[in-house]
Design an enzyme around this catalytic site. Structure first.
Site, short mmCIF file in Angstrom:
data_model
loop_
_atom_site.label_atom_id
_atom_site.label_comp_id
_atom_site.label_asym_id
_atom_site.label_seq_id
_atom_site.Cartn_x
_atom_site.Cartn_y
_atom_site.Cartn_z
N CYS A 115 0.80 -1.23 0.00
CA CYS A 115 0.00 0.00 0.00
C CYS A 115 0.83 1.28 0.00
O CYS A 115 0.31 2.35 -0.28
CB CYS A 115 -0.95 -0.01 1.19
SG CYS A 115 -2.17 -1.34 1.13
N HIS A 256 -3.83 7.07 2.41
CA HIS A 256 -4.13 5.75 1.88
C HIS A 256 -5.53 5.34 2.34
O HIS A 256 -5.90 5.52 3.50
CB HIS A 256 -3.09 4.74 2.36
CG HIS A 256 -3.43 3.33 2.00
ND1 HIS A 256 -3.71 2.95 0.70
CD2 HIS A 256 -3.57 2.22 2.78
CE1 HIS A 256 -3.98 1.65 0.70
NE2 HIS A 256 -3.91 1.18 1.93
N ASN A 286 -10.12 -0.39 -0.76
CA ASN A 286 -8.67 -0.24 -0.73
C ASN A 286 -8.09 -0.77 -2.04
O ASN A 286 -8.05 -1.98 -2.27
CB ASN A 286 -8.10 -1.00 0.46
CG ASN A 286 -6.59 -0.91 0.57
OD1 ASN A 286 -5.92 -0.35 -0.29
ND2 ASN A 286 -6.05 -1.46 1.65
#
Length: 331
Positions: A115, A256, A286
């Site tokens: 990520c 994020h 996500n």
């Protein structure tokens, strides 16, 4: 004499596959509910790419990015692809993309940082510009997370979506604008809490690794959440302190998109209202390396990013990896 140049984002593009899957989709085969998912994650729906690899998410984003800048693929000098779901182990997805878009003069490589990969790639590309090695660098963040999800595991499959984004980095003369600072971290002791155990040289693909579901995302959700909520907030506050910034200096936080509670905690630590935070986790989930460039692309497209805006990017991911970047929007 200082010959270093300032790197800046001079164009953006993003792409989401058309097929939407809301939380009710999972109710038909998992013991979960729309309310349960919303309350714990902030996610309402996400996109899955039904057919095609990660490069099919990246290419439309890149084409949009280059078209907005008014340059062709032949003008691109380097391609860095941040992804944890490459089309193949090799050749790199950067090579696949180079061929697909016709960037015949470009070289490139993939960067694996989960990520945090896009932020790591952004820093890498910025250094290439600053050193004078390249006039432009295309930085891509894209992941087809649906390709490595166990759809019988309600703790992971509800969290992720597919998508991609791209930014073009170039040198600018105005030293007050562009990519101004990065703070990046890794801590390998966290690797046991978020990983995919199968497929690499440690556990090569076999009938046994497939049967044991080792080729899917594994996550110890509570442990990762506790680390992420601290790590992302800490590093965002740290980069503000390093650059003598107050909340008044920050127009946008680009976090994020892993969990709305983590995003809120980071904004709170920075003293920012949620109105100054880019949030699209409710619509996309996500998308791993795709979250930051997708946010930048959407907000720019809506006219919400203006020249001179102070922007902080913050992320946390498997590895553990985490970091923050500070920039002033340049176009």
């Amino acid at each position: 004499m200082n010959l270093l140049k300032r790197a800046a984002i001079t164009s953006v593009g993003y792409y989401l596959p058309p097929d939407r899957f809301d939380n009710h989709y999972f109710e038909s085969f998992l013991e979960t509910s729309d309310q349960w998912i919303r309350e714990r994650t902030g996610i309402i729906e996400r996109r899955f790419l039904k057919e095609g690899p990660t490069s099919d998410l990246a290419v439309p984003a890149i084409k949009q990015c280059l078209e907005r800048r008014g340059i062709g693929a032949d003008d691109v000098e380097c391609i860095i692809v941040a992804t944890v779901t490459p089309d193949m182990f090799f050749p790199s997805t950067a090579c696949v993309i180079q061929e697909k878009i016709g960037a015949r003069k470009a070289w490139g490589f993939d960067l694996s940082g989960a990520c945090s990969a896009f932020l790591f790639a952004l820093n890498t590309g910025a250094k290439m510009i600053e050193s004078g090695a390249h006039k432009n660098v295309l930085v891509v963040g894209a992941d087809k997370m649906s390709s490595i999800l166990d759809f019988s595991d309600r703790n992971t499959c509800i969290l992720f979506g597919d998508g991609g984004g791209a930014v073009l980095l170039e040198a600018i003369e105005d030293e007050s604008l562009g990519l101004l600072d990065f703070e990046l971290h890794t801590d390998g002791t966290g690797g046991c809490n978020l990983n995919m155990k199968g497929g690499g040289s440690l556990n090569p693909p076999t009938a046994e690794t497939v049967a044991n579901k080792m080729h899917y995302v594994f996550q110890d959700g509570k442990t990762v959440f506790k680390s992420a909520v601290v790590g992302m907030a800490d590093v965002a506050e740290s980069i503000m302190r390093r650059n003598n910034l107050t909340a008044a200096d920050i127009r946008w936080l680009v976090p994020h998109q892993a969990n709305l509670r983590i995003i809120s905690a980071t904004a709170d630590r920075m003293g920012l209202p949620m109105e100054s935070v880019m949030v699209n986790i409710d619509r996309y989930g996500n998308t791993t390396a795709g979250t930051l460039p997708i946010c930048l692309g959407e907000w720019w497209e809506q006219g919400l990013l203006e020249k001179g805006d102070g922007v902080v990017l913050a992320t946390f991911g498997a590895g553990y990896t985490w970091g923050a970047g500070y920039l002033r929007w340049a176009y």
